[in-house]
Scaffold this motif. Structure first.
Motif, short mmCIF file in Angstrom:
data_model
loop_
_atom_site.label_atom_id
_atom_site.label_comp_id
_atom_site.label_asym_id
_atom_site.label_seq_id
_atom_site.Cartn_x
_atom_site.Cartn_y
_atom_site.Cartn_z
N MET A 1 -2.26 8.68 -5.53
CA MET A 1 -2.57 7.25 -5.49
C MET A 1 -1.42 6.41 -6.03
SD MET A 1 -6.67 7.16 -6.33
CE MET A 1 -6.84 5.39 -6.02
N LEU A 2 -0.74 6.90 -7.05
CA LEU A 2 0.45 6.20 -7.54
C LEU A 2 1.51 6.12 -6.44
CD1 LEU A 2 0.80 7.71 -11.12
CD2 LEU A 2 0.38 5.29 -10.60
N ALA A 3 1.73 7.25 -5.77
CA ALA A 3 2.69 7.25 -4.66
C ALA A 3 2.24 6.30 -3.57
CB ALA A 3 2.84 8.66 -4.10
N GLY A 4 0.93 6.28 -3.31
CA GLY A 4 0.39 5.38 -2.29
C GLY A 4 0.64 3.92 -2.61
N LEU A 5 0.60 3.56 -3.88
CA LEU A 5 0.88 2.17 -4.26
C LEU A 5 2.32 1.79 -3.91
CD1 LEU A 5 -0.93 2.03 -7.72
CD2 LEU A 5 -1.62 0.86 -5.61
N VAL A 6 3.25 2.72 -4.13
CA VAL A 6 4.64 2.47 -3.77
C VAL A 6 4.79 2.34 -2.26
CG1 VAL A 6 6.98 3.41 -3.80
CG2 VAL A 6 5.53 3.66 -5.82
N ILE A 7 4.21 3.28 -1.54
CA ILE A 7 4.34 3.30 -0.08
C ILE A 7 3.70 2.06 0.54
CG2 ILE A 7 3.66 4.54 2.01
CD1 ILE A 7 3.79 7.12 0.14
N GLN A 8 2.52 1.70 0.05
CA GLN A 8 1.85 0.49 0.56
C GLN A 8 2.68 -0.75 0.27
OE1 GLN A 8 -2.08 1.20 -1.35
NE2 GLN A 8 -2.89 0.72 0.67
N ASP A 9 3.26 -0.81 -0.91
CA ASP A 9 4.06 -1.98 -1.27
C ASP A 9 5.28 -2.09 -0.35
OD1 ASP A 9 4.31 -4.14 -3.43
OD2 ASP A 9 6.30 -3.26 -3.42
N LEU A 10 5.91 -0.95 -0.09
CA LEU A 10 7.07 -0.96 0.78
C LEU A 10 6.72 -1.34 2.21
CD1 LEU A 10 8.96 2.21 -0.52
CD2 LEU A 10 9.84 -0.14 -0.50
N SER A 11 5.53 -0.98 2.65
CA SER A 11 5.14 -1.28 4.02
C SER A 11 4.38 -2.60 4.14
CB SER A 11 4.27 -0.14 4.58
OG SER A 11 3.12 0.04 3.78
N ASN A 12 4.30 -3.32 3.00
CA ASN A 12 3.65 -4.64 2.97
C ASN A 12 2.21 -4.61 3.43
OD1 ASN A 12 6.00 -6.10 2.10
ND2 ASN A 12 6.81 -5.91 4.17
N VAL A 13 1.53 -3.50 3.13
CA VAL A 13 0.12 -3.42 3.44
C VAL A 13 -0.65 -4.05 2.29
CG1 VAL A 13 -1.84 -1.85 3.80
CG2 VAL A 13 0.39 -1.32 4.79
N GLU A 14 -1.54 -4.98 2.59
CA GLU A 14 -2.31 -5.64 1.53
C GLU A 14 -3.31 -4.68 0.93
OE1 GLU A 14 -4.14 -9.18 2.80
OE2 GLU A 14 -2.27 -10.18 3.34
N ARG A 15 -3.34 -4.70 -0.42
CA ARG A 15 -4.33 -3.86 -1.12
C ARG A 15 -5.57 -4.66 -1.36
NH1 ARG A 15 0.51 -2.48 -3.38
NH2 ARG A 15 0.32 -3.95 -5.09
#
Length: 234
Positions: free
Chosen positions: A220-234
């Motif tokens: 999930m920590l890695a996912g936060l980085v990946i989502q942030d880089l891909s500009n996916v809204e959380r």
């Protein structure tokens, strides 16, 4: 030898070429590569992060084998960061994996040059050192993500993400907030945390932990980085 393009083909289909190029340029540092941080490192490298620094002072112990990625019967006694570096380079030999076999503390903090990173990930156990890293990371321009307590948990469906001051049911987050209030020193900005609101479980002494929990925290920590880089809204 497979090329970078071969390895990350499936990731690029989902994330796109521009995000993959950004991921390859991004500089990430992970503090603590135990049951949480080691899996975070693996996920980031498997998704295309090319510049990764891993920080941990410890050696692989037999008690790490049940949950830490690089801990096997063959790596017991090895320096953790070195053992993990070898593992990560088998995934992507072109990755730049920097290892620092040190403890993050008040005495060593200046050597880590936090301002040089795009993402700072906290998977530290020590309350004092964790509090210091939070304060220092929040003084930089880097995106900062933190893991709260993964020990004494059994139910992976209770793992979630929230802003630090909104984390509920986690003793470590509570202790950190109390520390900041007591010292009247607070993080300069908000940051996201991975945590579980499950009541701590135990049938013995000590802080037992299991891989199906710690690995989810790390992913999930890695996912936060990946989502942030891909500009996916959380």
């Amino acid at each position: 030898m497979p090329t970078r393009q071969d390895i990350f083909q499936r990731a690029e289909v989902l994330l796109g070429q521009s995000t993959m190029e950004m991921m390859a340029r991004t500089r990430v540092i992970i503090f603590g590569i135990g049951g949480v941080g080691s899996w975070c490192a693996e996920a980031l490298v498997r998704t295309g992060v090319q510049h990764l620094t891993i920080v941990d002072f410890d050696r692989v112990d037999v008690t790490n084998v049940n949950r830490q990625l690089m801990a096997t019967s063959k790596t017991i006694g090895e320096v953790k960061v070195e053992a993990l570096r070898k593992r990560l380079l088998t995934i992507n030999p072109e990755a730049e994996i920097t290892v620092i076999a040190e403890t993050f503390s008040a005495e060593s903090a200046s050597q880590f040059r936090l301002e040089e990173y795009d993402y700072i990930i906290d998977a530290i156990d020590s309350l004092k050192d964790k509090a210091l890293l939070i304060l220092m990371a929040c003084q930089t321009k880097a995106k900062f993500f933190s893991s709260m307590g993964a020990a004494l948990k059994l139910d992976p469906t209770r793992i979630q993400v929230a802003e630090f001051w909104k984390v509920k049911g986690d003793p470590l987050a509570r202790a950190l907030r109390n520390r900041f209030k007591k010292e009247k020193t607070f993080p300069r900005h908000k940051f996201q945390c991975v945590f579980s609101d499950e009541t701590p479980q135990s049938k013995g002494e000590g802080k037992g932990s299991l891989v199906h929990i710690t690995a989810v925290f790390g992913m999930m920590l890695a996912g936060l980085v990946i989502q942030d880089l891909s500009n996916v809204e959380r």
